[in-house]
Scaffold this motif. Sequence first.
Motif, PDB file in Angstrom:
ATOM      1  N   GLU A 102       0.770  -1.358   0.033  1.00 28.75           N
ATOM      2  CA  GLU A 102      -0.068   0.048   0.028  1.00 28.75           C
ATOM      3  C   GLU A 102       0.785   1.440   0.156  1.00 28.75           C
ATOM      4  OE1 GLU A 102      -3.289   0.203  -0.120  1.00 28.75           O
ATOM      5  OE2 GLU A 102      -3.333  -1.865  -0.658  1.00 28.75           O
ATOM      6  N   ILE A 103       2.017   1.131   0.781  1.00 30.65           N
ATOM      7  CA  ILE A 103       3.053   2.499   0.882  1.00 30.65           C
ATOM      8  C   ILE A 103       3.558   2.681  -0.499  1.00 30.65           C
ATOM      9  CG2 ILE A 103       5.159   3.358   1.684  1.00 30.65           C
ATOM     10  CD1 ILE A 103       4.302   1.866   4.180  1.00 30.65           C
ATOM     11  N   ALA A 104       3.847   1.436  -1.409  1.00 35.34           N
ATOM     12  CA  ALA A 104       4.360   1.800  -2.625  1.00 35.34           C
ATOM     13  C   ALA A 104       3.297   2.475  -3.620  1.00 35.34           C
ATOM     14  CB  ALA A 104       5.016   0.290  -3.280  1.00 35.34           C
ATOM     15  N   LYS A 105       2.179   1.849  -3.614  1.00 34.49           N
ATOM     16  CA  LYS A 105       1.119   2.635  -4.464  1.00 34.49           C
ATOM     17  C   LYS A 105       0.791   4.061  -4.013  1.00 34.49           C
ATOM     18  CE  LYS A 105      -1.343  -1.828  -4.827  1.00 34.49           C
ATOM     19  NZ  LYS A 105      -2.422  -2.758  -4.224  1.00 34.49           N
ATOM     20  N   LYS A 106       0.950   4.509  -2.819  1.00 37.00           N
ATOM     21  CA  LYS A 106       0.779   5.893  -2.178  1.00 37.00           C
ATOM     22  C   LYS A 106       1.993   6.706  -2.979  1.00 37.00           C
ATOM     23  CE  LYS A 106      -2.082   5.222   1.534  1.00 37.00           C
ATOM     24  NZ  LYS A 106      -3.186   6.009   1.715  1.00 37.00           N
ATOM     25  N   MET A 107       3.429   6.236  -2.991  1.00 37.96           N
ATOM     26  CA  MET A 107       4.388   6.834  -3.417  1.00 37.96           C
ATOM     27  C   MET A 107       4.690   6.432  -4.823  1.00 37.96           C
ATOM     28  SD  MET A 107       7.014   5.889  -0.362  1.00 37.96           S
ATOM     29  CE  MET A 107       8.460   6.771  -1.102  1.00 37.96           C
ATOM     30  N   ASP A 108       3.878   5.618  -5.652  1.00 39.52           N
ATOM     31  CA  ASP A 108       3.754   5.457  -7.101  1.00 39.52           C
ATOM     32  C   ASP A 108       5.376   4.672  -7.263  1.00 39.52           C
ATOM     33  OD1 ASP A 108       3.018   5.341  -9.366  1.00 39.52           O
ATOM     34  OD2 ASP A 108       3.551   7.253 -10.122  1.00 39.52           O
ATOM     35  N   VAL A 109       5.545   3.831  -6.483  1.00 40.82           N
ATOM     36  CA  VAL A 109       6.942   3.029  -6.756  1.00 40.82           C
ATOM     37  C   VAL A 109       6.476   1.592  -7.421  1.00 40.82           C
ATOM     38  CG1 VAL A 109       8.494   1.624  -5.506  1.00 40.82           C
ATOM     39  CG2 VAL A 109       7.932   4.047  -4.588  1.00 40.82           C
ATOM     40  N   LYS A 110       7.092   1.379  -8.466  1.00 37.44           N
ATOM     41  CA  LYS A 110       7.138   0.160  -8.977  1.00 37.44           C
ATOM     42  C   LYS A 110       8.318  -0.611  -9.119  1.00 37.44           C
ATOM     43  CE  LYS A 110       3.596   2.044 -11.636  1.00 37.44           C
ATOM     44  NZ  LYS A 110       2.959   2.808 -10.864  1.00 37.44           N
ATOM     45  N   VAL A 111       9.437  -0.311  -8.465  1.00 33.58           N
ATOM     46  CA  VAL A 111      10.616  -0.837  -8.697  1.00 33.58           C
ATOM     47  C   VAL A 111      10.964  -1.143  -6.934  1.00 33.58           C
ATOM     48  CG1 VAL A 111      13.092  -1.080  -9.199  1.00 33.58           C
ATOM     49  CG2 VAL A 111      11.471   0.089 -10.807  1.00 33.58           C
ATOM     50  N   PRO A 112      11.323  -2.512  -6.580  1.00 37.69           N
ATOM     51  CA  PRO A 112      11.942  -2.429  -5.154  1.00 37.69           C
ATOM     52  C   PRO A 112      13.105  -1.885  -5.207  1.00 37.69           C
ATOM     53  CG  PRO A 112      11.598  -4.734  -6.448  1.00 37.69           C
ATOM     54  CD  PRO A 112      11.224  -3.531  -7.227  1.00 37.69           C
ATOM     55  N   ASP A 113      13.235  -1.207  -3.788  1.00 35.73           N
ATOM     56  CA  ASP A 113      14.460  -0.688  -3.588  1.00 35.73           C
ATOM     57  C   ASP A 113      14.247   0.262  -2.183  1.00 35.73           C
ATOM     58  OD1 ASP A 113      17.145   0.005  -3.553  1.00 35.73           O
ATOM     59  OD2 ASP A 113      16.952   0.651  -5.699  1.00 35.73           O
ATOM     60  N   LYS A 114      15.307   0.921  -1.904  1.00 38.08           N
ATOM     61  CA  LYS A 114      15.253   1.674  -0.754  1.00 38.08           C
ATOM     62  C   LYS A 114      14.683   3.196  -1.270  1.00 38.08           C
ATOM     63  CE  LYS A 114      19.323   1.455   0.459  1.00 38.08           C
ATOM     64  NZ  LYS A 114      20.634   1.673   1.348  1.00 38.08           N
ATOM     65  N   TYR A 115      13.780   3.763  -0.581  1.00 37.39           N
ATOM     66  CA  TYR A 115      13.182   5.191  -0.901  1.00 37.39           C
ATOM     67  C   TYR A 115      13.151   5.993   0.508  1.00 37.39           C
ATOM     68  CZ  TYR A 115      11.900   2.851  -5.334  1.00 37.39           C
ATOM     69  OH  TYR A 115      11.870   2.124  -6.399  1.00 37.39           O
ATOM     70  N   ALA A 116      13.546   7.382  -0.002  1.00 32.87           N
ATOM     71  CA  ALA A 116      13.228   8.464   1.300  1.00 32.87           C
ATOM     72  C   ALA A 116      11.939   8.887   1.311  1.00 32.87           C
ATOM     73  CB  ALA A 116      14.184   9.748   0.820  1.00 32.87           C
ATOM     74  N   LEU A 117      11.463   9.014   2.564  1.00 31.61           N
ATOM     75  CA  LEU A 117      10.121   9.425   2.707  1.00 31.61           C
ATOM     76  C   LEU A 117      10.056  11.195   2.499  1.00 31.61           C
ATOM     77  CD1 LEU A 117       9.029   7.552   5.827  1.00 31.61           C
ATOM     78  CD2 LEU A 117       8.586   7.195   3.455  1.00 31.61           C
ATOM     79  N   LYS A 118      11.149  11.835   2.873  1.00 29.30           N
ATOM     80  CA  LYS A 118      10.999  13.416   2.619  1.00 29.30           C
ATOM     81  C   LYS A 118      12.372  13.795   2.095  1.00 29.30           C
ATOM     82  CE  LYS A 118      10.122  17.473   5.363  1.00 29.30           C
ATOM     83  NZ  LYS A 118       9.793  18.209   6.282  1.00 29.30           N
ATOM     84  N   VAL A 119      12.334  14.493   1.111  1.00 27.82           N
ATOM     85  CA  VAL A 119      13.456  14.884   0.470  1.00 27.82           C
ATOM     86  C   VAL A 119      13.411  16.363   0.467  1.00 27.82           C
ATOM     87  CG1 VAL A 119      14.918  14.994  -1.561  1.00 27.82           C
ATOM     88  CG2 VAL A 119      13.567  13.001  -1.110  1.00 27.82           C
ATOM     89  N   ARG A 120      14.592  17.193   0.645  1.00 26.14           N
ATOM     90  CA  ARG A 120      14.568  18.578   0.811  1.00 26.14           C
ATOM     91  C   ARG A 120      15.590  19.295  -0.148  1.00 26.14           C
ATOM     92  NH1 ARG A 120      13.864  16.689   5.603  1.00 26.14           N
ATOM     93  NH2 ARG A 120      15.554  16.776   6.959  1.00 26.14           N
TER      94      ARG A 120
END
Length: 61
Positions: A43-61
């Motif tokens: 569900e998190i991947a769907k909300k973040m529009d992620v299609k590839v398994p990996d590490k992702y940041a939640l907040k980028v400045r």
Amino acid sequence: MSEQVCRECHRIIMSQTCPICGSSNLSSDWSGMVIIIDPERSEIAKKMDVKVPDKYALKVR
């Protein structure tokens, strides 16, 4: 070299360009991390529009 985050897709990478979207718009100022293992069922991947398994940041400045 420290980990950087692509500002376009939020993927945490060690190179100068993102292998997913090809962007070189990177940031070293980020917080929070999520590891997506199965993007089709996550569900998190769907909300973040992620299609590839990996590490992702939640907040980028």
